[in-house]
Write a protein that holds these residues in place. Sequence first.
Motif, short mmCIF file in Angstrom:
data_model
loop_
_atom_site.label_atom_id
_atom_site.label_comp_id
_atom_site.label_asym_id
_atom_site.label_seq_id
_atom_site.Cartn_x
_atom_site.Cartn_y
_atom_site.Cartn_z
N ASP A 154 -20.76 -5.24 129.02
CA ASP A 154 -21.47 -6.48 129.41
C ASP A 154 -22.07 -7.16 128.18
O ASP A 154 -22.00 -8.38 128.04
CB ASP A 154 -22.59 -6.17 130.41
CG ASP A 154 -22.05 -6.09 131.83
OD1 ASP A 154 -20.86 -6.43 132.02
OD2 ASP A 154 -22.80 -5.67 132.73
N ALA A 155 -22.69 -6.35 127.30
CA ALA A 155 -23.32 -6.93 126.10
C ALA A 155 -22.25 -7.62 125.24
O ALA A 155 -22.49 -8.71 124.71
CB ALA A 155 -24.02 -5.84 125.30
N GLN A 156 -21.08 -7.00 125.14
CA GLN A 156 -20.03 -7.61 124.31
C GLN A 156 -19.37 -8.80 125.02
O GLN A 156 -18.91 -9.73 124.36
CB GLN A 156 -18.98 -6.57 123.90
CG GLN A 156 -19.55 -5.34 123.18
CD GLN A 156 -20.34 -5.66 121.91
OE1 GLN A 156 -20.89 -6.74 121.76
NE2 GLN A 156 -20.42 -4.69 121.01
N ARG A 157 -19.34 -8.77 126.34
CA ARG A 157 -18.83 -9.96 127.07
C ARG A 157 -19.72 -11.17 126.77
O ARG A 157 -19.24 -12.29 126.69
CB ARG A 157 -18.83 -9.70 128.58
CG ARG A 157 -17.63 -8.91 129.06
CD ARG A 157 -17.74 -8.65 130.53
NE ARG A 157 -17.57 -9.87 131.32
CZ ARG A 157 -17.94 -9.99 132.59
NH1 ARG A 157 -18.53 -8.99 133.21
NH2 ARG A 157 -17.74 -11.11 133.24
N CYS A 158 -21.02 -10.90 126.62
CA CYS A 158 -21.94 -12.00 126.29
C CYS A 158 -21.67 -12.54 124.89
O CYS A 158 -22.19 -13.59 124.52
CB CYS A 158 -23.39 -11.52 126.35
SG CYS A 158 -23.90 -11.14 128.00
N ARG A 159 -20.89 -11.81 124.10
CA ARG A 159 -20.54 -12.28 122.76
C ARG A 159 -19.06 -12.64 122.71
O ARG A 159 -18.41 -12.51 121.67
CB ARG A 159 -20.88 -11.20 121.74
CG ARG A 159 -22.35 -10.83 121.76
CD ARG A 159 -22.59 -9.56 121.00
NE ARG A 159 -22.46 -9.77 119.59
CZ ARG A 159 -22.24 -8.80 118.71
NH1 ARG A 159 -22.09 -7.56 119.11
NH2 ARG A 159 -22.13 -9.06 117.43
N GLY A 160 -18.54 -13.05 123.85
CA GLY A 160 -17.20 -13.62 123.88
C GLY A 160 -16.06 -12.63 124.02
O GLY A 160 -14.89 -13.02 123.90
N LEU A 161 -16.36 -11.37 124.25
CA LEU A 161 -15.27 -10.38 124.40
C LEU A 161 -14.66 -10.52 125.79
O LEU A 161 -15.36 -10.34 126.79
CB LEU A 161 -15.82 -8.97 124.19
CG LEU A 161 -14.76 -7.88 124.13
CD1 LEU A 161 -13.96 -7.97 122.85
CD2 LEU A 161 -15.42 -6.50 124.22
N LYS A 165 -9.10 -9.42 124.93
CA LYS A 165 -9.50 -9.02 123.57
C LYS A 165 -9.99 -7.58 123.51
O LYS A 165 -10.01 -6.96 122.45
CB LYS A 165 -10.61 -9.94 123.06
CG LYS A 165 -10.09 -11.33 122.71
CD LYS A 165 -11.22 -12.20 122.25
CE LYS A 165 -10.74 -13.64 122.10
NZ LYS A 165 -11.75 -14.62 122.44
N PRO A 170 -10.45 -4.69 117.14
CA PRO A 170 -11.88 -5.05 117.03
C PRO A 170 -12.60 -4.97 118.38
O PRO A 170 -13.76 -4.57 118.44
CB PRO A 170 -11.86 -6.51 116.54
CG PRO A 170 -10.49 -6.75 116.03
CD PRO A 170 -9.57 -5.83 116.75
N ALA A 174 -15.74 -2.63 119.24
CA ALA A 174 -17.00 -3.23 119.70
C ALA A 174 -17.58 -2.46 120.88
O ALA A 174 -18.79 -2.49 121.11
CB ALA A 174 -16.78 -4.69 120.08
#
Lengths: 210, 450
Positions: A154-161, A165, A170, A174
Motif C-alpha cells: 500500500d505504501a508503495q502504491r501511494c508512490r506510483g507502484l 511495475k 525495482p 521496493a
Amino acid sequence: MRRGVARTLARLVLLVGLSLFLALVQGWIILAAAAGALAILALVLGLPRGTARLLAAVGLLGLPVLYLVFVLSGREATGAWAPAFRWGLVHMAPYSLRMGALALANLLFIRVTSLAEIMEALKALRLPDPAVLFLSTVLRFLPQILQEARRVVDAQRCRGLTSRKLLTPPGLLAVFVPLFLGQVQRSRDLAISLEVRGAAFSCRAGRRLP
Amino acid sequence: MPADRPMIAARDLSHVALDSRARLLKEVGLTVERGERVGIVGPSGSGKTTLGFHLGGLHPWALEGTSTGSLVLGGRECIQEGRKGFAGLVLQNPENQIFCDRVEDEVAFGLGEGARIAGLEGLLERTGLAAFRDRDPATLSLGWKQRLSIAGMLAIGPEVLLLDEPTNYLDAPGAGELFRFLAETGDRKGITTLVIDHDETRLRAWATRLVRIEDGTVAADGPPGTVPGGEPLPDMKPQAAPGEILLSIQSMTFAYERQRPLFRGFDLDLREGEIVALLGPNGAGKSTLLRLAKGLLQPSRGSVRTCAGRPLMEEVGLVFQNPDEQIFALTVEEECAFLPRNQGLPEPAARAAACDTLERLGLGHLRDRLPFSLSYGEKRRLTLASVLVGAPRILCLDEPTAALDRPNLALLARMMRDHAEAGGAILFATHDQAFARSLATRSVPLAGAP
C-alpha cells in the motif's frame, strides 16, 4: 501423553503426510482436486479475508513471471519456441497447484492449532528448544508477515507502484527490502524480549521454554 | 541489596558503536534510587535508548559496541557482562515482542516453573488481564498489548522497568492509562521505572525526575519543574481564509465487517488552505479515512472524489506512519525519485524533481546518503519528500508526529503550513492534541464503529 498433545501430533502428522503427498504426487487433476478440497475447507473454517485475498493476489500476480520462467525452460527442453509455450503451460499448472495447495494446508494447520499446542507437541517429540522456538516462530508470525506485506505494498502504491511495475526488479525490491528489514527488526525485538525473560537457547543455562 | 545504596550508579559511562565507531555516550554520570520514576528525554539520536539499555543492564544483548566506565546495578559492577533479570524491557511496538498466542501463556513465559501457578493468577489480576487470559494477544487493542508486554516483563520480578517510547502507538487515553498503570505498579512493588519518550508533557506529569540527554551526555537532571524544555508549539495555523473545495466526501459508508460500519453517511469537505486534524481513539477509523481519501479503499456507499475530477491516486498524496515500511533505495535521491519515475517522468526530470524537493525539505545535503542510516526524524522527512515530489495538492498524513522530537516537530509543522499556504490542503490523523491545536484550522472527531 496428554490428549491435547496427541491431537496436535495427529494434526502435525496429517500436515506432514499431506505436504509429502502434495510434493510428490504427479498429475494436475489430482493436484487440482486436492487444492480445491483445501480451498473449500479454508472457506468453511474461515481463513482471515485479508490473508486469503493477499495470497490470491500474490499468486495471480506471480503467474506471468512464473509462466515466463517455464517457457524459457521449455525452450531449453524442446529446442524451439513454438512448443515451449505449451510445454511451459503443461508444467506450470501442476507446479502452481502444488504450491497453492501446500500454502493452504499450512495456513489451515495454523488456523486450527494454537502456538502453545504446537510447542507442546514439538517438545513431546523431544526436539531441542532452539528447534522448537525456530519452528513455532515461523508458524506464529506468518500471518503477521502477510499483513505487513500488505502495508508495504500500500505504501508503495501511494508512490506510483502499479501491479504491472510490481513485477519489475525495482518494483520487487521496493516491496522486498522494507519487508525483509521489518522482519529483521521484529526478530531483533523479539529475541531481546525473550532473552530478557530468560528463554534459554542452550540446554545448559537459563530458563527453558514454557 | 542494602537500602542506602543506589539502585543504579553510572560513572564515566561511555559507549562506542561497533559499526559507525560513533561515541553514543560520553562519560555519563547518573545515580538512580529505588522506586524512582525517571523520564529520559532528548532529541532523536542523542543516546537516550543507548543509555536506557545500559541502566537496565541489557547493553551486552541489545547493543553492539564497547562500553567503558563504571556501571553498578543493584550493588554489582556490570559494565562488561550486563545483568540479565535486573530490568524488564518494553519496546515501542508491543506487537514485536509478544511471542505466545494466548494472553496467559505470554504472561507465564517469564515465570519460573515453580512460581508459575502461584505467581500467574496474582499477576493477571493486578494487571487487569485476567478477563482476557484465553484471548489471542493479536485480538487485543494496542493499549492492552502494551500492558501485556509489561505484565510479561513483571513476571521476571525485575528491580527496574525500562520502557522505550511506549506511547508511539497509543492514543491519548491509552497513553494516560499506561502512565497511571506504571505509577501504581511502581509504587506498589517499589520498582524503579525508566521511561524514554518524546511526549514531555505527559512524562513531566508522571515522572519524579527528568533526565535530558543531548549528544550523549546528561544536559539536565532534576525534578520535572527544574528541567527546561517541553514547551508546546506556538500557534502556526495558516492565516488565509479557506478557498475552493479540493476533496469532497459525501454520504460515505464503509465497513470492514458488514454489521459494524466504521462510517455511515459521513461527509467532509477539504478546502484549499485548510489543515484538518482527524482525532479519536485507536480504532476510530482515522487511518481508514486517509486510505479512503487516497483511493486505497473504496466506500460501499457514497463518494470520495477530488473536485478537479482527477483520480484520487494522482491528486492525493498519503504518507504512512512508519518510514521503515517504505524505504528501500540505496541513496536518499533514488528513494525520492521513485514516484516521479513511476509517473513516467524521464530520468533527468525525475532526478531534478527529487533534488528540488529534498532541498525544500532540508535534506539536500543528504542526497547521497544511504536512507537506512538517517535518523528517525530525517527518515520521516524523507518519506514526506518522496510523496511531495509528486506535487499532490491534497496531502494526507498518518500520525505524522509519532516519535518525533521537538526540533523535528517544529520543522514538520512549518512544512505542513507551507503546503497549505501554497494552495494545498492537508488531512492528518493524530493522537497529539497539542500539535493539532497549534496547527489545524479545524478538527474532526471520529468515534469509530458502535
